[in-house]
Motif scaffolding. Structure first.
Motif, mmCIF file in Angstrom:
data_model
loop_
_atom_site.group_PDB
_atom_site.id
_atom_site.type_symbol
_atom_site.label_atom_id
_atom_site.label_comp_id
_atom_site.label_asym_id
_atom_site.label_seq_id
_atom_site.Cartn_x
_atom_site.Cartn_y
_atom_site.Cartn_z
ATOM 1 N N UNK A 85 0.808 -1.151 -0.134
ATOM 2 C CA UNK A 85 0.116 0.049 0.004
ATOM 3 C C UNK A 85 0.913 1.471 0.086
ATOM 4 N N UNK A 86 1.871 1.081 0.690
ATOM 5 C CA UNK A 86 2.804 2.338 1.013
ATOM 6 C C UNK A 86 3.530 2.529 -0.359
ATOM 7 N N UNK A 87 3.870 1.505 -1.040
ATOM 8 C CA UNK A 87 4.551 1.712 -2.451
ATOM 9 C C UNK A 87 3.650 2.183 -3.599
ATOM 10 N N UNK A 88 2.501 1.615 -3.426
ATOM 11 C CA UNK A 88 1.242 2.369 -4.246
ATOM 12 C C UNK A 88 0.987 3.737 -4.253
ATOM 13 N N UNK A 89 1.145 4.013 -2.948
ATOM 14 C CA UNK A 89 1.021 5.508 -2.611
ATOM 15 C C UNK A 89 2.064 6.276 -3.155
ATOM 16 N N UNK A 90 3.271 5.868 -2.839
ATOM 17 C CA UNK A 90 4.537 6.597 -3.564
ATOM 18 C C UNK A 90 4.590 6.547 -5.110
ATOM 19 N N UNK A 91 4.164 5.625 -5.562
ATOM 20 C CA UNK A 91 3.938 5.414 -6.927
ATOM 21 C C UNK A 91 2.937 6.621 -7.598
ATOM 22 N N UNK A 92 1.767 6.403 -6.932
ATOM 23 C CA UNK A 92 1.038 7.678 -7.307
ATOM 24 C C UNK A 92 1.335 9.176 -7.037
ATOM 25 N N UNK A 93 1.775 9.164 -5.792
ATOM 26 C CA UNK A 93 2.426 10.423 -5.754
ATOM 27 C C UNK A 93 3.515 11.263 -6.456
ATOM 28 N N UNK A 94 4.414 10.405 -6.876
ATOM 29 C CA UNK A 94 5.557 10.640 -7.737
ATOM 30 C C UNK A 94 5.433 10.615 -9.316
ATOM 31 N N UNK A 95 4.087 10.201 -9.577
ATOM 32 C CA UNK A 95 4.021 9.652 -10.967
ATOM 33 C C UNK A 95 4.875 8.841 -11.480
ATOM 34 N N UNK A 96 5.134 7.611 -10.786
ATOM 35 C CA UNK A 96 6.319 6.648 -11.364
ATOM 36 C C UNK A 96 5.490 6.124 -12.356
ATOM 37 N N UNK A 97 6.258 5.606 -13.599
ATOM 38 C CA UNK A 97 5.540 4.639 -14.334
ATOM 39 C C UNK A 97 6.783 3.455 -14.582
ATOM 40 N N UNK A 98 6.468 2.711 -15.739
ATOM 41 C CA UNK A 98 7.652 1.725 -16.072
ATOM 42 C C UNK A 98 8.812 2.026 -16.652
ATOM 43 N N UNK A 99 8.610 3.415 -17.203
ATOM 44 C CA UNK A 99 10.073 3.982 -17.548
ATOM 45 C C UNK A 99 10.886 4.162 -16.744
ATOM 46 N N UNK A 100 10.164 4.581 -15.344
ATOM 47 C CA UNK A 100 10.888 5.215 -14.196
ATOM 48 C C UNK A 100 11.605 4.010 -13.912
ATOM 49 N N UNK A 101 11.040 2.821 -13.694
ATOM 50 C CA UNK A 101 11.559 1.528 -13.304
ATOM 51 C C UNK A 101 12.672 1.202 -14.121
ATOM 52 N N UNK A 102 12.519 1.230 -15.401
ATOM 53 C CA UNK A 102 13.657 0.826 -16.202
ATOM 54 C C UNK A 102 14.656 2.158 -15.934
ATOM 55 N N UNK A 103 14.648 3.113 -15.588
ATOM 56 C CA UNK A 103 15.733 4.215 -15.471
ATOM 57 C C UNK A 103 16.395 3.676 -14.099
ATOM 58 N N UNK A 104 15.819 3.262 -13.289
ATOM 59 C CA UNK A 104 16.323 2.748 -12.088
ATOM 60 C C UNK A 104 17.241 1.585 -12.270
ATOM 61 N N UNK A 105 17.075 0.929 -13.371
ATOM 62 C CA UNK A 105 17.990 -0.330 -13.515
ATOM 63 C C UNK A 105 19.462 0.112 -13.859
ATOM 64 N N UNK A 106 19.426 1.458 -14.466
ATOM 65 C CA UNK A 106 20.940 1.621 -14.935
ATOM 66 C C UNK A 106 21.486 2.804 -13.832
ATOM 67 N N UNK A 107 20.807 2.965 -12.810
ATOM 68 C CA UNK A 107 21.316 4.084 -11.806
ATOM 69 C C UNK A 107 22.684 3.347 -11.357
ATOM 70 N N UNK A 108 23.445 4.301 -10.883
ATOM 71 C CA UNK A 108 24.691 4.069 -10.183
ATOM 72 C C UNK A 108 25.056 4.667 -8.998
ATOM 73 N N UNK A 109 24.392 4.577 -7.845
ATOM 74 C CA UNK A 109 24.232 5.050 -6.777
ATOM 75 C C UNK A 109 25.545 5.130 -5.714
ATOM 76 N N UNK A 110 26.573 4.164 -5.870
ATOM 77 C CA UNK A 110 27.671 4.135 -5.202
ATOM 78 C C UNK A 110 28.626 5.351 -5.181
ATOM 79 N N UNK A 111 29.328 5.752 -4.247
ATOM 80 C CA UNK A 111 30.071 6.908 -4.304
ATOM 81 C C UNK A 111 31.427 6.263 -4.564
ATOM 82 N N UNK A 112 32.299 6.904 -5.418
ATOM 83 C CA UNK A 112 33.688 6.802 -5.606
ATOM 84 C C UNK A 112 34.577 7.234 -4.577
#
Length: 71
Positions: free
Chosen positions: A44-71
């Protein structure tokens, strides 16, 4: 939810139940009920975040290629 050094309200309530020696089948049922309850809260919380942030399938796809580690 907030962690404390004392027993929480849910722990106290469960302790009341655990004064009885339950058969394994009933204990497993209780574990399953609790697991489903907390899974639903998370979903339910994830659904709420999804709606509030207007996330969609392309959002998920973009997360796949994110590199969040610091060098």
């Amino acid at each position: 939810m907030e962690a404390t050094g004392k027993l929480t309200n849910v722990q106290l309530e469960l302790l009341k139940l655990f004064q009885y020696n339950l058969p394994d089948a009933q204990l497993n049922d209780i574990k399953e009920i609790l697991a489903k309850y907390f899974a639903k809260l998370a979903s339910d919380e994830m659904d709420k975040l999804w709606d509030e942030n207007n996330w969609n399938e392309s959002t998920i796809e973009s997360w796949k290629s994110e590199h969040l580690r610091k060098k």
